[in-house]
Design a protein around this motif. Structure first.
Motif, PDB file in Angstrom:
ATOM      1  N   GLN A 119      -1.583   3.760  -4.787  1.00 33.19           N
ATOM      2  CA  GLN A 119      -1.569   5.191  -4.519  1.00 33.19           C
ATOM      3  C   GLN A 119      -2.980   5.751  -4.644  1.00 33.19           C
ATOM      4  OE1 GLN A 119       0.607   7.658  -7.235  1.00 33.19           O
ATOM      5  NE2 GLN A 119       0.579   9.447  -5.893  1.00 33.19           N
ATOM      6  N   ILE A 120      -3.411   6.463  -3.602  1.00 37.07           N
ATOM      7  CA  ILE A 120      -4.722   7.107  -3.603  1.00 37.07           C
ATOM      8  C   ILE A 120      -4.497   8.601  -3.414  1.00 37.07           C
ATOM      9  CG2 ILE A 120      -6.974   7.257  -2.492  1.00 37.07           C
ATOM     10  CD1 ILE A 120      -6.643   4.380  -1.591  1.00 37.07           C
ATOM     11  N   LEU A 122      -1.565   2.286   9.529  1.00 37.57           N
ATOM     12  CA  LEU A 122      -0.209   2.712   9.889  1.00 37.57           C
ATOM     13  C   LEU A 122      -0.212   4.031  10.649  1.00 37.57           C
ATOM     14  CD1 LEU A 122       1.660   1.772   6.576  1.00 37.57           C
ATOM     15  CD2 LEU A 122       1.536   0.469   8.712  1.00 37.57           C
ATOM     16  N   GLY A 123      -1.170   4.193  11.558  1.00 36.76           N
ATOM     17  CA  GLY A 123      -1.262   5.430  12.336  1.00 36.76           C
ATOM     18  C   GLY A 123      -1.727   6.597  11.498  1.00 36.76           C
ATOM     19  N   SER A 169      -3.439   9.501   4.247  1.00 34.86           N
ATOM     20  CA  SER A 169      -2.088   9.775   4.730  1.00 34.86           C
ATOM     21  C   SER A 169      -1.042   9.297   3.727  1.00 34.86           C
ATOM     22  CB  SER A 169      -1.859   9.099   6.083  1.00 34.86           C
ATOM     23  OG  SER A 169      -2.712   9.650   7.071  1.00 34.86           O
ATOM     24  N   GLY A 170       0.166   9.848   3.853  1.00 36.29           N
ATOM     25  CA  GLY A 170       1.240   9.489   2.933  1.00 36.29           C
ATOM     26  C   GLY A 170       1.462   7.994   2.848  1.00 36.29           C
ATOM     27  N   GLU A 171       1.578   7.345   3.992  1.00 36.03           N
ATOM     28  CA  GLU A 171       1.604   5.888   4.094  1.00 36.03           C
ATOM     29  C   GLU A 171       0.475   5.527   5.048  1.00 36.03           C
ATOM     30  OE1 GLU A 171       5.464   4.451   5.090  1.00 36.03           O
ATOM     31  OE2 GLU A 171       6.454   5.512   3.452  1.00 36.03           O
ATOM     32  N   HIS A 172      -0.639   5.125   4.498  1.00 38.05           N
ATOM     33  CA  HIS A 172      -1.884   5.038   5.260  1.00 38.05           C
ATOM     34  C   HIS A 172      -2.114   3.662   5.882  1.00 38.05           C
ATOM     35  CE1 HIS A 172      -5.972   6.887   5.872  1.00 38.05           C
ATOM     36  NE2 HIS A 172      -6.231   5.615   6.138  1.00 38.05           N
ATOM     37  N   ALA A 173      -1.953   2.613   5.073  1.00 36.82           N
ATOM     38  CA  ALA A 173      -2.261   1.261   5.549  1.00 36.82           C
ATOM     39  C   ALA A 173      -1.367   0.251   4.846  1.00 36.82           C
ATOM     40  CB  ALA A 173      -3.733   0.931   5.315  1.00 36.82           C
ATOM     41  N   LEU A 174      -1.345  -0.953   5.395  1.00 42.81           N
ATOM     42  CA  LEU A 174      -0.503  -2.020   4.871  1.00 42.81           C
ATOM     43  C   LEU A 174      -1.306  -3.306   4.826  1.00 42.81           C
ATOM     44  CD1 LEU A 174       2.369  -3.222   4.174  1.00 42.81           C
ATOM     45  CD2 LEU A 174       2.642  -3.564   6.635  1.00 42.81           C
ATOM     46  N   ARG A 198       2.274 -10.042  -3.547  1.00 39.66           N
ATOM     47  CA  ARG A 198       3.481  -9.842  -2.745  1.00 39.66           C
ATOM     48  C   ARG A 198       3.116  -9.891  -1.272  1.00 39.66           C
ATOM     49  NH1 ARG A 198       5.471  -4.320  -5.039  1.00 39.66           N
ATOM     50  NH2 ARG A 198       3.312  -4.256  -5.766  1.00 39.66           N
ATOM     51  N   GLU A 199       4.120 -10.115  -0.428  1.00 38.47           N
ATOM     52  CA  GLU A 199       3.834 -10.231   1.005  1.00 38.47           C
ATOM     53  C   GLU A 199       3.348  -8.908   1.589  1.00 38.47           C
ATOM     54  OE1 GLU A 199       6.463 -10.956   4.982  1.00 38.47           O
ATOM     55  OE2 GLU A 199       6.597 -12.515   3.443  1.00 38.47           O
ATOM     56  N   ARG A 200       3.889  -7.770   1.100  1.00 42.81           N
ATOM     57  CA  ARG A 200       3.528  -6.466   1.668  1.00 42.81           C
ATOM     58  C   ARG A 200       3.054  -5.533   0.553  1.00 42.81           C
ATOM     59  NH1 ARG A 200       5.891  -5.475   6.691  1.00 42.81           N
ATOM     60  NH2 ARG A 200       6.199  -3.267   6.239  1.00 42.81           N
ATOM     61  N   ILE A 201       1.862  -4.979   0.727  1.00 39.70           N
ATOM     62  CA  ILE A 201       1.299  -4.008  -0.197  1.00 39.70           C
ATOM     63  C   ILE A 201       0.975  -2.741   0.583  1.00 39.70           C
ATOM     64  CG2 ILE A 201      -0.614  -3.462  -1.763  1.00 39.70           C
ATOM     65  CD1 ILE A 201       1.108  -5.589  -2.939  1.00 39.70           C
ATOM     66  N   LEU A 202       1.671  -1.640   0.262  1.00 44.34           N
ATOM     67  CA  LEU A 202       1.449  -0.360   0.937  1.00 44.34           C
ATOM     68  C   LEU A 202       0.346   0.430   0.237  1.00 44.34           C
ATOM     69  CD1 LEU A 202       5.010   1.004   1.817  1.00 44.34           C
ATOM     70  CD2 LEU A 202       3.105   0.772   3.416  1.00 44.34           C
ATOM     71  N   ILE A 203      -0.491   1.083   1.045  1.00 47.66           N
ATOM     72  CA  ILE A 203      -1.570   1.929   0.538  1.00 47.66           C
ATOM     73  C   ILE A 203      -1.388   3.329   1.107  1.00 47.66           C
ATOM     74  CG2 ILE A 203      -4.070   2.216   0.367  1.00 47.66           C
ATOM     75  CD1 ILE A 203      -4.323  -0.762   1.139  1.00 47.66           C
ATOM     76  N   GLY A 204      -1.434   4.341   0.255  1.00 48.58           N
ATOM     77  CA  GLY A 204      -1.296   5.710   0.749  1.00 48.58           C
ATOM     78  C   GLY A 204      -1.262   6.735  -0.372  1.00 48.58           C
TER      79      GLY A 204
END
Length: 225
Positions: free
Chosen positions: A34-35, A59-60, A41-46, A20-26
């Motif tokens: 999901q880690i 993602l800050g 962080s809750g939403e850590h990286a993209l 997929r174009e966007r994969i969220l890691i957090g």
């Protein structure tokens, strides 16, 4: 198709296809990866994947994101890169698309004051290419024209699905061709490209006829044909 391999203390846990174009890691359940770790962080990286290229963005996050031991904000991923998030590792495995004689055309983009040109072969290792990935489209409907530097006046037809501009680690953007039109996205480097005198954000930004893009001190005009 490229993928990320999640591991902890050398033990492989799971593989994730970058399909997929966007994969969220957090840490939160809503993430694609999901880690469950308090250091995450809750939403850590993209991870943004466009055709055969993937780009990582922190993602800050509170504790940061590292690639090969170095802290990053945005990063152009390459085969065998290792992403560190908390105690976990994500190995990036890049499975390249088959190449043909028409696979790529290249344009050099260097900082202002250095030549910009359209060569017939791939750039030298210390130069920054603009790479296009094949598309079945037969005719160009848009192009970019260099406006300054020794290469001023040169044109590149955007007949492919993806054009990567810039130099990894300094400033990289991609122009993608979608059913809705052409979009530019900032994917690497501290400074965002400038579009019509204003810096663009992290989201894809639509391009309009005669828009002016500035990247690495090089100005170029996007126009429809």
């Amino acid at each position: 198709m490229s993928k990320l391999i999640l591991s902890l203390e050398g033990k492989q846990l799971k593989e994730y296809a970058l399909d997929r174009e966007r994969i969220l890691i957090g840490r939160k359940p809503l993430n694609d990866i999901q880690i469950d770790d308090v250091a995450v962080s809750g939403e850590h990286a993209l991870v943004i994947t466009i055709l055969n290229d993937s780009f990582l963005e922190d993602l800050g996050s509170t504790n940061g994101t590292k690639v090969n031991g170095n802290a990053i904000k945005k990063y152009f991923l390459q085969h065998n890169d290792v992403i560190s998030i908390g105690k976990y590792k994500l190995a990036y495995v890049h499975e390249a698309l088959p190449r043909t004689h028409d696979f790529e055309k290249t344009i050099m983009l260097k900082p202002a004051g250095v030549s910009a040109m359209l060569p017939s072969s791939v750039s030298a290792a210390n130069e920054a290419p603009v790479q296009q990935v094949s598309s079945p489209l037969r005719q160009a409907v848009a192009a970019i024209q260099l406006l300054n530097g020794p290469g001023a006046g040169r044109e590149l037809d955007l007949v492919k699905n993806l054009t990567t501009l810039g130099k990894p680690g300094i400033q990289v953007a991609v122009i993608t061709r979608r059913p809705q039109g052409f979009f530019i996205t900032h994917v690497d480097g501290e400074k965002s490209p400038v579009l019509n005198g204003k810096t663009i954000g992290i989201q894809p930004h639509p391009l309009k006829d005669h828009d002016i893009v500035e990247l690495l001190g090089i100005k170029m005009e996007f126009f429809l044909k």
